[in-house]
Design an enzyme around this catalytic site. Structure first.
Site, PDB file in Angstrom:
ATOM      1  N   THR A 144       0.847  -1.202   0.000  1.00  0.00           N
ATOM      2  CA  THR A 144       0.000   0.000   0.000  1.00  0.00           C
ATOM      3  C   THR A 144       0.885   1.257   0.000  1.00  0.00           C
ATOM      4  OG1 THR A 144      -1.474  -1.305   1.414  1.00  0.00           O
ATOM      5  CG2 THR A 144      -2.073   0.995   1.033  1.00  0.00           C
ATOM      6  N   ASP A 168       1.982   5.465   5.897  1.00  0.00           N
ATOM      7  CA  ASP A 168       2.410   4.065   5.918  1.00  0.00           C
ATOM      8  C   ASP A 168       1.179   3.150   5.917  1.00  0.00           C
ATOM      9  OD1 ASP A 168       3.990   1.791   6.098  1.00  0.00           O
ATOM     10  OD2 ASP A 168       5.003   2.382   7.950  1.00  0.00           O
ATOM     11  N   GLY A 169       1.377   1.907   5.576  1.00  0.00           N
ATOM     12  CA  GLY A 169       0.308   0.912   5.621  1.00  0.00           C
ATOM     13  C   GLY A 169       0.219   0.285   7.001  1.00  0.00           C
ATOM     14  N   ASP A 173      -1.091  -3.766   8.969  1.00  0.00           N
ATOM     15  CA  ASP A 173      -1.639  -5.120   8.805  1.00  0.00           C
ATOM     16  C   ASP A 173      -3.012  -5.230   9.451  1.00  0.00           C
ATOM     17  OD1 ASP A 173       0.683  -6.353   7.470  1.00  0.00           O
ATOM     18  OD2 ASP A 173       1.674  -5.715   9.301  1.00  0.00           O
ATOM     19  N   LYS A 175       1.610  -3.716  12.857  1.00  0.00           N
ATOM     20  CA  LYS A 175       2.444  -3.501  11.688  1.00  0.00           C
ATOM     21  C   LYS A 175       3.611  -4.486  11.729  1.00  0.00           C
ATOM     22  CE  LYS A 175       3.667   0.455  10.132  1.00  0.00           C
ATOM     23  NZ  LYS A 175       3.486  -0.104   8.771  1.00  0.00           N
ATOM     24  N   GLY A 226       5.706  -6.682   6.706  1.00  0.00           N
ATOM     25  CA  GLY A 226       6.811  -6.586   5.744  1.00  0.00           C
ATOM     26  C   GLY A 226       8.173  -6.576   6.424  1.00  0.00           C
ATOM     27  N   GLU A 242       9.853   1.714  10.890  1.00  0.00           N
ATOM     28  CA  GLU A 242       8.530   2.330  10.728  1.00  0.00           C
ATOM     29  C   GLU A 242       8.090   3.019  12.022  1.00  0.00           C
ATOM     30  OE1 GLU A 242       6.503  -0.547   7.361  1.00  0.00           O
ATOM     31  OE2 GLU A 242       6.372  -1.140   9.441  1.00  0.00           O
TER      32      GLU A 242
HETATM   33  C1  5RP Z   1       5.683  -3.439   6.777  1.00  0.00           C
HETATM   34  C2  5RP Z   1       4.345  -3.025   7.235  1.00  0.00           C
HETATM   35  C3  5RP Z   1       3.314  -2.807   6.195  1.00  0.00           C
HETATM   36  O1  5RP Z   1       2.890  -1.490   6.249  1.00  0.00           O
HETATM   37  C4  5RP Z   1       2.187  -3.754   6.437  1.00  0.00           C
HETATM   38  O2  5RP Z   1       2.695  -5.078   6.431  1.00  0.00           O
HETATM   39  C5  5RP Z   1       1.096  -3.625   5.361  1.00  0.00           C
HETATM   40  O3  5RP Z   1       1.613  -4.069   4.143  1.00  0.00           O
HETATM   41  P1  5RP Z   1       0.705  -4.110   2.853  1.00  0.00           P
HETATM   42  O4  5RP Z   1       0.351  -2.707   2.501  1.00  0.00           O
HETATM   43  O5  5RP Z   1       1.574  -4.792   1.809  1.00  0.00           O
HETATM   44  O6  5RP Z   1      -0.510  -4.954   3.179  1.00  0.00           O
HETATM   45  O7  5RP Z   1       4.069  -2.872   8.395  1.00  0.00           O
HETATM   46  O8  5RP Z   1       6.527  -3.732   7.857  1.00  0.00           O
END
Ligand code: 5RP
Length: 250
Positions: free
Chosen positions: A36, A88-89, A91, A101, A104, A110
């Protein structure tokens, strides 16, 4: 410029585009990690190519590489000192704007970057919205030295806190242990449901060897939830604002 092709990607793109409206010339930005956040970086790159002047602090080597390809100016967090906005995205997020989070593996950078920002805005499709955090396995970053001891202490702590039958797995990638940008391992805690996110975060962070957890408590200021048709819901500290729309390529 990439174009989103699946409904999920369109939803992520929509949220990323809505976040781009928050960016002003001259800002110091934190840029997140994941699929994202990658849409946000992509869209930001297009704006930079059209003359927008911003400087960015990436939250992972992956995001740094993407930003470099797009010629987005980068500085270190120490050079920036403080940031205007981080996008930021996540989970998972709940109605109180608490997050899991680290899916990734970039949770440490982050969290440092988000905490050093006037404002942290989460961008997400609606699959990440939960009534209670914990269905997504909670990432806990641990130093490699003595990591099995740290894992034992984590297991004892969560058992003492009343969590039952919790699987804890060291994260793997391509058949080898996953190592973060900071050289650590990640333990994924399959808790199912987290009853006291704040207490759990505090207790885990006290264990020697634990560097950080993926529980982001009182850090996010808003969540922009995108939908494939371009609808945007904004959830803030005072609840939800009016729905709006952004253009999404179909
Ligand atoms: C990486 C994160 C990401 O923001 C989280 O995993 C969301 O990822 P995605 O947008 O691919 O679903 O915390 O460490």
């Amino acid at each position: 410029m990439k174009i989103p092709t699946t409904p999920t990607d369109r939803a992520k793109y929509a949220a990323a585009k809505a976040a781009l409206d928050l960016v002003q010339p001259g800002m110091r930005l934190g840029i997140g990690t994941g699929s994202t956040a990658a849409w946000f970086v992509e869209l930001l790159g297009a704006r930079v190519a059209n003359g927008l002047g911003v400087v960015c602090v990436p939250t992972s080597s992956t995001t740094a590489a993407q930003a470099s390809k797009l010629s987005i100016p980068q500085i270190t967090l120490d050079e920036a000192g403080w940031l205007n906005l981080t996008v930021d995205g996540a989970d998972e997020f709940d109605a109180d704007l608490n997050l899991i989070k680290g899916g990734g593996g970039a949770l440490l950078q982050e969290m440092i970057v988000a905490t050093a920002s006037d404002r942290m805005v989460v961008i997400s499709d609606d699959s990440k919205e939960v009534a209670q955090l914990g269905a997504f396995a909670l990432p806990v970053e641990v130093v490699r030295f003595g990591w099995e001891t740290s894992q034992t202490l984590v297991a004892r702590l969560i058992a003492a806190m009343g969590y039952k039958n919790v699987k804890i797995a060291r994260r793997m990638k391509n058949g080898a242990a996953f190592v973060t940008d900071e050289g650590h391992y990640i333990l994924d805690l399959h808790l199912g449901a987290i009853t006291d996110a704040r207490g759990l975060s505090t207790a885990l962070n006290r264990i020697p060897g634990v560097v950080e957890t993926g529980l982001f408590i009182d850090i996010a200021h808003a969540v922009l939830v995108g939908y494939a048709d371009g609808r945007i819901r904004e959830i803030g500290a005072n609840g939800e604002g009016p729905e709006r729309h952004v253009e999404v390529p179909q």
